[in-house]
Design a protein around this motif. Structure first.
Motif, PDB file in Angstrom:
ATOM      1  N   PHE A  91       0.840  -1.196   0.000  1.00  0.00           N
ATOM      2  CA  PHE A  91       0.000   0.000   0.000  1.00  0.00           C
ATOM      3  C   PHE A  91       0.868   1.236   0.000  1.00  0.00           C
ATOM      4  O   PHE A  91       1.662   1.462   0.903  1.00  0.00           O
ATOM      5  CB  PHE A  91      -0.969   0.004   1.190  1.00  0.00           C
ATOM      6  N   SER A 150      -9.514  -5.087   2.992  1.00  0.00           N
ATOM      7  CA  SER A 150      -9.268  -3.936   3.866  1.00  0.00           C
ATOM      8  C   SER A 150     -10.590  -3.189   3.921  1.00  0.00           C
ATOM      9  O   SER A 150     -11.417  -3.326   3.015  1.00  0.00           O
ATOM     10  CB  SER A 150      -8.203  -3.039   3.220  1.00  0.00           C
ATOM     11  N   TYR A 198      -6.223   6.411  -1.960  1.00  0.00           N
ATOM     12  CA  TYR A 198      -6.165   4.955  -2.167  1.00  0.00           C
ATOM     13  C   TYR A 198      -6.760   4.513  -3.504  1.00  0.00           C
ATOM     14  O   TYR A 198      -7.304   3.406  -3.570  1.00  0.00           O
ATOM     15  CB  TYR A 198      -6.954   4.252  -1.065  1.00  0.00           C
ATOM     16  N   TYR A 245      -5.059   1.301  -4.437  1.00  0.00           N
ATOM     17  CA  TYR A 245      -5.192   0.322  -3.346  1.00  0.00           C
ATOM     18  C   TYR A 245      -6.650  -0.114  -3.195  1.00  0.00           C
ATOM     19  O   TYR A 245      -6.956  -1.313  -3.142  1.00  0.00           O
ATOM     20  CB  TYR A 245      -4.666   0.943  -2.050  1.00  0.00           C
ATOM     21  N   ASP A 252      -7.074   0.146   9.889  1.00  0.00           N
ATOM     22  CA  ASP A 252      -5.643   0.365  10.119  1.00  0.00           C
ATOM     23  C   ASP A 252      -5.173  -0.591  11.199  1.00  0.00           C
ATOM     24  O   ASP A 252      -5.798  -0.691  12.264  1.00  0.00           O
ATOM     25  CB  ASP A 252      -5.408   1.810  10.606  1.00  0.00           C
ATOM     26  N   LEU A 278       2.273  -0.750   8.041  1.00  0.00           N
ATOM     27  CA  LEU A 278       1.599   0.520   8.353  1.00  0.00           C
ATOM     28  C   LEU A 278       2.617   1.591   8.761  1.00  0.00           C
ATOM     29  O   LEU A 278       2.466   2.768   8.410  1.00  0.00           O
ATOM     30  CB  LEU A 278       0.550   0.327   9.463  1.00  0.00           C
ATOM     31  N   GLU A 301       3.845   2.942   5.632  1.00  0.00           N
ATOM     32  CA  GLU A 301       2.798   3.692   4.954  1.00  0.00           C
ATOM     33  C   GLU A 301       2.635   5.086   5.563  1.00  0.00           C
ATOM     34  O   GLU A 301       2.474   6.083   4.846  1.00  0.00           O
ATOM     35  CB  GLU A 301       1.462   2.935   5.047  1.00  0.00           C
ATOM     36  N   PHE A 341     -21.520   9.786   7.254  1.00  0.00           N
ATOM     37  CA  PHE A 341     -20.067   9.651   7.111  1.00  0.00           C
ATOM     38  C   PHE A 341     -19.573  10.410   5.881  1.00  0.00           C
ATOM     39  O   PHE A 341     -18.579  11.131   5.931  1.00  0.00           O
ATOM     40  CB  PHE A 341     -19.652   8.177   7.031  1.00  0.00           C
TER      41      PHE A 341
END
Ligand code: NDP
Ligand code: VSD
Length: 326
Positions: free
Chosen positions: A123, A174, A184, A187, A219, A225, A228, A308
């Motif tokens: 990623f 994910s 992303y 990704y 995450d 990570l 990333e 959201f």
């Protein structure tokens, strides 16, 4: 009035009950249990992060474990770590999932697989306008085509396994494979791609008693990570924070439990459960209780999803406004 109350109450009770019974009768595929003990679990990307945590836990549950990744050094370190904590030796295979010949050789050497966990992933977050096509191709090649390679290589022997016990192919997606996230594009596309692959493949292999799972972590604290976060755009951070954050061990635990119970969709935390109900779409659902939840919350969860989006677009707008000022 009494008659009306009586009718109303029985309707309120009977309707959900009827719905539950209806869903119990129709959900397909049927629920299934996939044992791990004494079975061969093959984990790609098993030398680090979530894959390594999966290797630990599968080994401690009595599975024979193989792990595959590119770096032999990291594989050997992982092997030592698993031996130290469980006393069990995992088999290691150094290969790149982009190289079909190399992984098909590894799969042949490893022997017939009962549970294949396609977990490798890369990623590199960046706005598409800024990102090099090399990086876009890199993510699609490793995350999506790599999954095709692994499955193509493993499927013939999985289909012909002598014991006809339930087998599993689990794909590490994910939360960014359930909703598109700023930074992303490639990704998210690679992880959404896994879902199409999984839904179609489940129909093709159900007759061989092979069951597909898709895992959707938020995450997760892993070496991946850490790398990333060195270059993650601010807005990616803000939006991804909404999904929560987990330890690799807990993600691995949720994933293994989901695989063992044959769940098609495996969320890892509360936010993930909400996201999974919101994005149920036309995926198979083996649990009539989850199906019930999906049906009765369909309207309200859409409203939550729209809220959201409202918050996310608001952050994006504010971020642009701030950039103009400075
Ligand atoms: N950490 C997170 O925040 C989240 C991760 N995920 C997903 O979980 C999976 C694991 O992530 P995580 O544990 O963080 O990753 P890590 O970067 O910690 O580990 C990745 C693993 O994949 C292997 N790998 C990478 N590229 C290849 C390749 N081309 N061929 C074979 N093996 C490869 C790596 O070994 P080597 O480099 O030696 O090849 C390593 O074993 C990924 O699919 C990721 O997308 C999903 C949601 C959140
Ligand atoms: C309707 C209800 C909605 C509920 C909350 C939705 C929150 C969505 C957030 C998405 C976060 C994506 C994180 C990806 C992590 C990842 O894969 C990278 N670390 C790379 O590995």
């Amino acid at each position: 009035m009494a008659d009306f109350n009586y009718a109303f109450i029985s309707l309120v009770l009977l309707l959900p009950l009827a719905l539950l019974i209806f869903l119990y009768l129709i959900v397909r595929p049927r629920s299934v249990n996939i044992p791990l003990k004494n079975r061969h679990v093959f984990i790609t990307g098993g030398s680090s992060g979530i894959g390594l945590a999966l290797a630990h836990q599968a080994a401690s549950e009595g599975a024979r474990v193989s792990i595959l990744a590119r770096s032999l050094k990291k594989l050997e370190e992982a092997k030592d770590a698993v031996r130290l904590s469980t006393g069990i030796d995992v088999a290691v295979f150094a290969a790149d999932v982009r190289d079909y010949d190399a992984i098909s050789k590894a799969v042949d050497e490893a022997g017939p697989i009962d549970v294949l966990v396609v977990n490798q992933g890369v990623f590199v977050p960046q706005e598409l306008a800024e990102q090099d096509m090399d990086e876009v191709k890199f993510m699609l090649d490793v995350n999506l085509l790599g999954a095709f390679h692994m499955i193509k290589a493993a499927l013939p022997t999985m289909k012909n396994r002598v014991d006809r016990r339930p087998a599993s192919i689990a794909l590490m997606s994910s939360q960014a494979g359930q909703v598109g996230v700023y930074g992303y594009t490639a990704y998210s596309a690679s992880k959404f791609g896994l879902r199409g692959l999984a839904e179609a493949l489940q129909q093709e292999v159900i007759g061989d008693n092979i069951h597909i799972s898709l895992i959707f972590p938020p995450d997760t604290d892993t070496p991946g990570l850490v790398e990333e976060e060195k270059r993650r755009p601010e807005l990616t951070n803000i939006i991804a924070a909404g999904g929560g954050r987990m330890k690799a061990e807990l993600v691995a635990k949720k994933a293994l439990n989901g695989i063992k119970s044959g769940s098609f969709i495996i969320p890892c935390n509360f936010e993930g459960a909400l996201l999974s109900v919101a994005t149920a779409g036309l995926s198979p659902q083996r649990s009539f209780l989850m199906a019930f939840l999906e049906v009765v919350t369909a309207g309200i969860i859409r409203i939550v999803g729209l809220c959201f989006q409202w918050v996310w677009y608001d952050s994006i707008q504010k971020w642009h406004a701030q950039k103009k000022r400075t």
